[in-house]
Design an enzyme around this catalytic site. Structure first.
Site, PDB file in Angstrom:
ATOM      1  N   ASN A  89       0.950  -1.447   0.080  1.00 57.64           N
ATOM      2  CA  ASN A  89      -0.072   0.326   0.092  1.00 57.64           C
ATOM      3  C   ASN A  89       1.064   1.035   0.017  1.00 57.64           C
ATOM      4  O   ASN A  89       1.743   1.116   1.038  1.00 57.64           O
ATOM      5  CB  ASN A  89      -1.110  -0.315   1.163  1.00 57.64           C
ATOM      6  CG  ASN A  89      -1.877   1.778   1.287  1.00 57.64           C
ATOM      7  OD1 ASN A  89      -1.200   1.988   0.559  1.00 57.64           O
ATOM      8  ND2 ASN A  89      -1.897   1.477   2.499  1.00 57.64           N
ATOM      9  N   LYS A  99       0.149   4.159  -0.262  1.00 61.33           N
ATOM     10  CA  LYS A  99      -0.522   5.871   0.680  1.00 61.33           C
ATOM     11  C   LYS A  99      -0.415   6.580  -0.468  1.00 61.33           C
ATOM     12  O   LYS A  99      -0.505   6.808  -1.844  1.00 61.33           O
ATOM     13  CB  LYS A  99       0.084   5.443   1.722  1.00 61.33           C
ATOM     14  CG  LYS A  99       0.347   4.468   2.575  1.00 61.33           C
ATOM     15  CD  LYS A  99      -0.083   4.342   4.209  1.00 61.33           C
ATOM     16  CE  LYS A  99       0.344   3.694   5.267  1.00 61.33           C
ATOM     17  NZ  LYS A  99      -0.353   3.345   5.779  1.00 61.33           N
ATOM     18  N   HIS A 157      -9.390   0.621   4.319  1.00 57.29           N
ATOM     19  CA  HIS A 157      -8.524   0.659   5.088  1.00 57.29           C
ATOM     20  C   HIS A 157      -8.734   1.088   6.737  1.00 57.29           C
ATOM     21  O   HIS A 157      -9.465   3.135   6.256  1.00 57.29           O
ATOM     22  CB  HIS A 157      -7.819   1.624   4.738  1.00 57.29           C
ATOM     23  CG  HIS A 157      -5.945   2.006   4.736  1.00 57.29           C
ATOM     24  ND1 HIS A 157      -5.462   2.310   5.884  1.00 57.29           N
ATOM     25  CD2 HIS A 157      -5.085   0.668   4.840  1.00 57.29           C
ATOM     26  CE1 HIS A 157      -4.119   2.602   6.352  1.00 57.29           C
ATOM     27  NE2 HIS A 157      -4.179   1.525   5.824  1.00 57.29           N
ATOM     28  N   GLU A 167      -7.268   4.404   8.225  1.00 56.87           N
ATOM     29  CA  GLU A 167      -6.767   5.948   7.137  1.00 56.87           C
ATOM     30  C   GLU A 167      -7.949   6.341   6.529  1.00 56.87           C
ATOM     31  O   GLU A 167      -8.893   6.984   6.661  1.00 56.87           O
ATOM     32  CB  GLU A 167      -5.733   5.844   6.489  1.00 56.87           C
ATOM     33  CG  GLU A 167      -4.731   5.676   8.054  1.00 56.87           C
ATOM     34  CD  GLU A 167      -3.088   5.036   6.299  1.00 56.87           C
ATOM     35  OE1 GLU A 167      -2.817   5.839   5.182  1.00 56.87           O
ATOM     36  OE2 GLU A 167      -2.828   4.517   7.135  1.00 56.87           O
ATOM     37  N   GLU A 180      -5.747  -5.852   9.894  1.00 58.70           N
ATOM     38  CA  GLU A 180      -4.566  -4.521  10.868  1.00 58.70           C
ATOM     39  C   GLU A 180      -4.655  -3.970  11.604  1.00 58.70           C
ATOM     40  O   GLU A 180      -5.548  -3.125  11.778  1.00 58.70           O
ATOM     41  CB  GLU A 180      -4.676  -3.320   9.602  1.00 58.70           C
ATOM     42  CG  GLU A 180      -4.517  -4.139   7.652  1.00 58.70           C
ATOM     43  CD  GLU A 180      -3.617  -3.125   7.051  1.00 58.70           C
ATOM     44  OE1 GLU A 180      -2.587  -2.984   6.827  1.00 58.70           O
ATOM     45  OE2 GLU A 180      -4.080  -2.167   6.860  1.00 58.70           O
ATOM     46  N   GLY A 206       1.801   2.095  10.788  1.00 57.38           N
ATOM     47  CA  GLY A 206       2.767   2.635  10.608  1.00 57.38           C
ATOM     48  C   GLY A 206       3.029   3.610  11.872  1.00 57.38           C
ATOM     49  O   GLY A 206       4.246   4.909  12.122  1.00 57.38           O
ATOM     50  N   SER A 257       3.567  -2.722  10.160  1.00 58.41           N
ATOM     51  CA  SER A 257       4.287  -2.598  11.177  1.00 58.41           C
ATOM     52  C   SER A 257       5.296  -3.699  10.480  1.00 58.41           C
ATOM     53  O   SER A 257       5.740  -4.177  11.708  1.00 58.41           O
ATOM     54  CB  SER A 257       4.503  -2.121  12.392  1.00 58.41           C
ATOM     55  OG  SER A 257       3.972  -0.269  12.424  1.00 58.41           O
TER      56      SER A 257
HETATM   57  C1  PEP Z   1      -0.996  -0.163   5.459  1.00 65.13           C
HETATM   58  O1  PEP Z   1      -0.884   0.870   5.587  1.00 65.13           O
HETATM   59  O2  PEP Z   1      -2.088  -0.499   5.320  1.00 65.13           O
HETATM   60  C2  PEP Z   1       0.197  -0.531   6.200  1.00 65.13           C
HETATM   61  C3  PEP Z   1       0.075  -1.724   7.338  1.00 65.13           C
HETATM   62  O3  PEP Z   1       0.989   0.492   7.003  1.00 65.13           O
HETATM   63  P1  PEP Z   1       2.726   0.581   7.223  1.00 65.13           P
HETATM   64  O4  PEP Z   1       2.905  -1.325   7.244  1.00 65.13           O
HETATM   65  O5  PEP Z   1       3.909   1.195   6.784  1.00 65.13           O
HETATM   66  O6  PEP Z   1       2.540   0.013   9.469  1.00 65.13           O
END
Ligand code: PEP
Length: 253
Positions: free
Chosen positions: A9, A11, A98, A100, A170, A176, A215
């Site tokens: 992703n 972003k 997601h 976000e 997630e 993040g 992460s």
């Molecule tokens: C994500 O944006 O779906 C995500 C898992 O980000 P990160 O791997 O940076 O935690």
């Protein structure tokens, strides 16, 4: 055997130049590793770069997709992008719900269910994200939150139409932040999600890839992906570095 998938992703990151560099490196590294790679690979990119990515990845082993879509087919929805527009650029995947999108853009479970339905109708493979905040985890609400996120989507669908569905667990506190869920913690929720899915449809529960996101890095991917119900990952930050993303893909057993 369930399909294994690692999706990046990106972003709101990238530029024509940076994408070209990243994709060239991904293509070179993935070609070297093609014999040993067990997971499908995909990158979910910002809308404006779809033509560039479609052109550069066409015919390769890396699929592509978008990070959200409109619940509407067409019409007076300024700024929105429909499922059929994504299909025009040969997107295979689209991330839906997601955290976000849920938190920053206030997307509701109902809206997410409508978006997911639009994706399925257009033949896209939706990656439905579910996950709890830290506050919800600490107050013991993790399962009720993720069940509600999952049920609100499943309730609007017919199991026969869900063969392309992918689900990503997630935990919001892990996205993040550099704080990854422990493999056993993630497995516990993945197993619970699979069992919830099996109440909807047994065969679907067996075949649906459940990804972990939050992460994931090259050094923790193997222990996460080694869990029985974790079929790959949704990768944010680490998907912007070619070697890291490929190392994560290679960690899928
Ligand atoms: C994500 O944006 O779906 C995500 C898992 O980000 P990160 O791997 O940076 O935690």
């Amino acid at each position: 055997m369930r399909r294994k998938l690692v999706a990046g992703n990106w972003k709101m990151n990238g530029s024509l130049e940076a994408n070209a560099r990243l994709l060239a490196a991904l293509l070179e590294l993935s070609a070297k590793e093609s014999g040993s790679m067990k997971a499908e690979m995909a990158v979910c990119i910002p809308f404006p770069y779809l033509p560039q990515v479609a052109q550069l990845l066409q015919g390769s082993q890396i699929a592509w997709g978008a990070q959200t879509l409109s619940e509407f087919d067409s019409g007076a929805y300024t700024g929105e992008v429909s499922a059929s527009m994504l299909s025009d650029f040969q997107c295979q995947y689209v991330i839906v719900g997601h955290s976000e999108r849920r938190q920053v853009f206030k997307e509701s479970n109902l809206q997410i269910a409508q978006k997911l339905r639009a994706a399925i109708t257009a033949g896209l493979s939706p990656i439905l994200c579910v996950g709890e905040t830290l506050e919800e985890r600490e107050s013991g609400e993790t399962l009720s939150v993720v069940y509600e996120q999952l049920d609100s989507v499943l309730n609007t669908l017919d199991p026969g139409s869900c063969e392309k569905l992918v689900i990503a667990y997630e935990p919001v506190w892990a996205i993040g932040t550099g704080k990854t869920a422990k493999p056993e913690q993630a497995q516990e929720i993945h197993a619970a999600l699979r069992s919830r899915l099996s109440e909807f449809d047994k065969a679907l529960a067996e075949m649906t890839p459940l990804l972990y996101g939050g992460s994931v890095k090259a050094d923790n991917a193997e222990s996460l992906f080694g869990q029985t119900d974790i079929d790959g990952g949704l990768i944010g930050g680490a998907s912007l570095k070619a070697q890291d993303f490929i190392d994560i893909c290679k960690a899928v057993a």
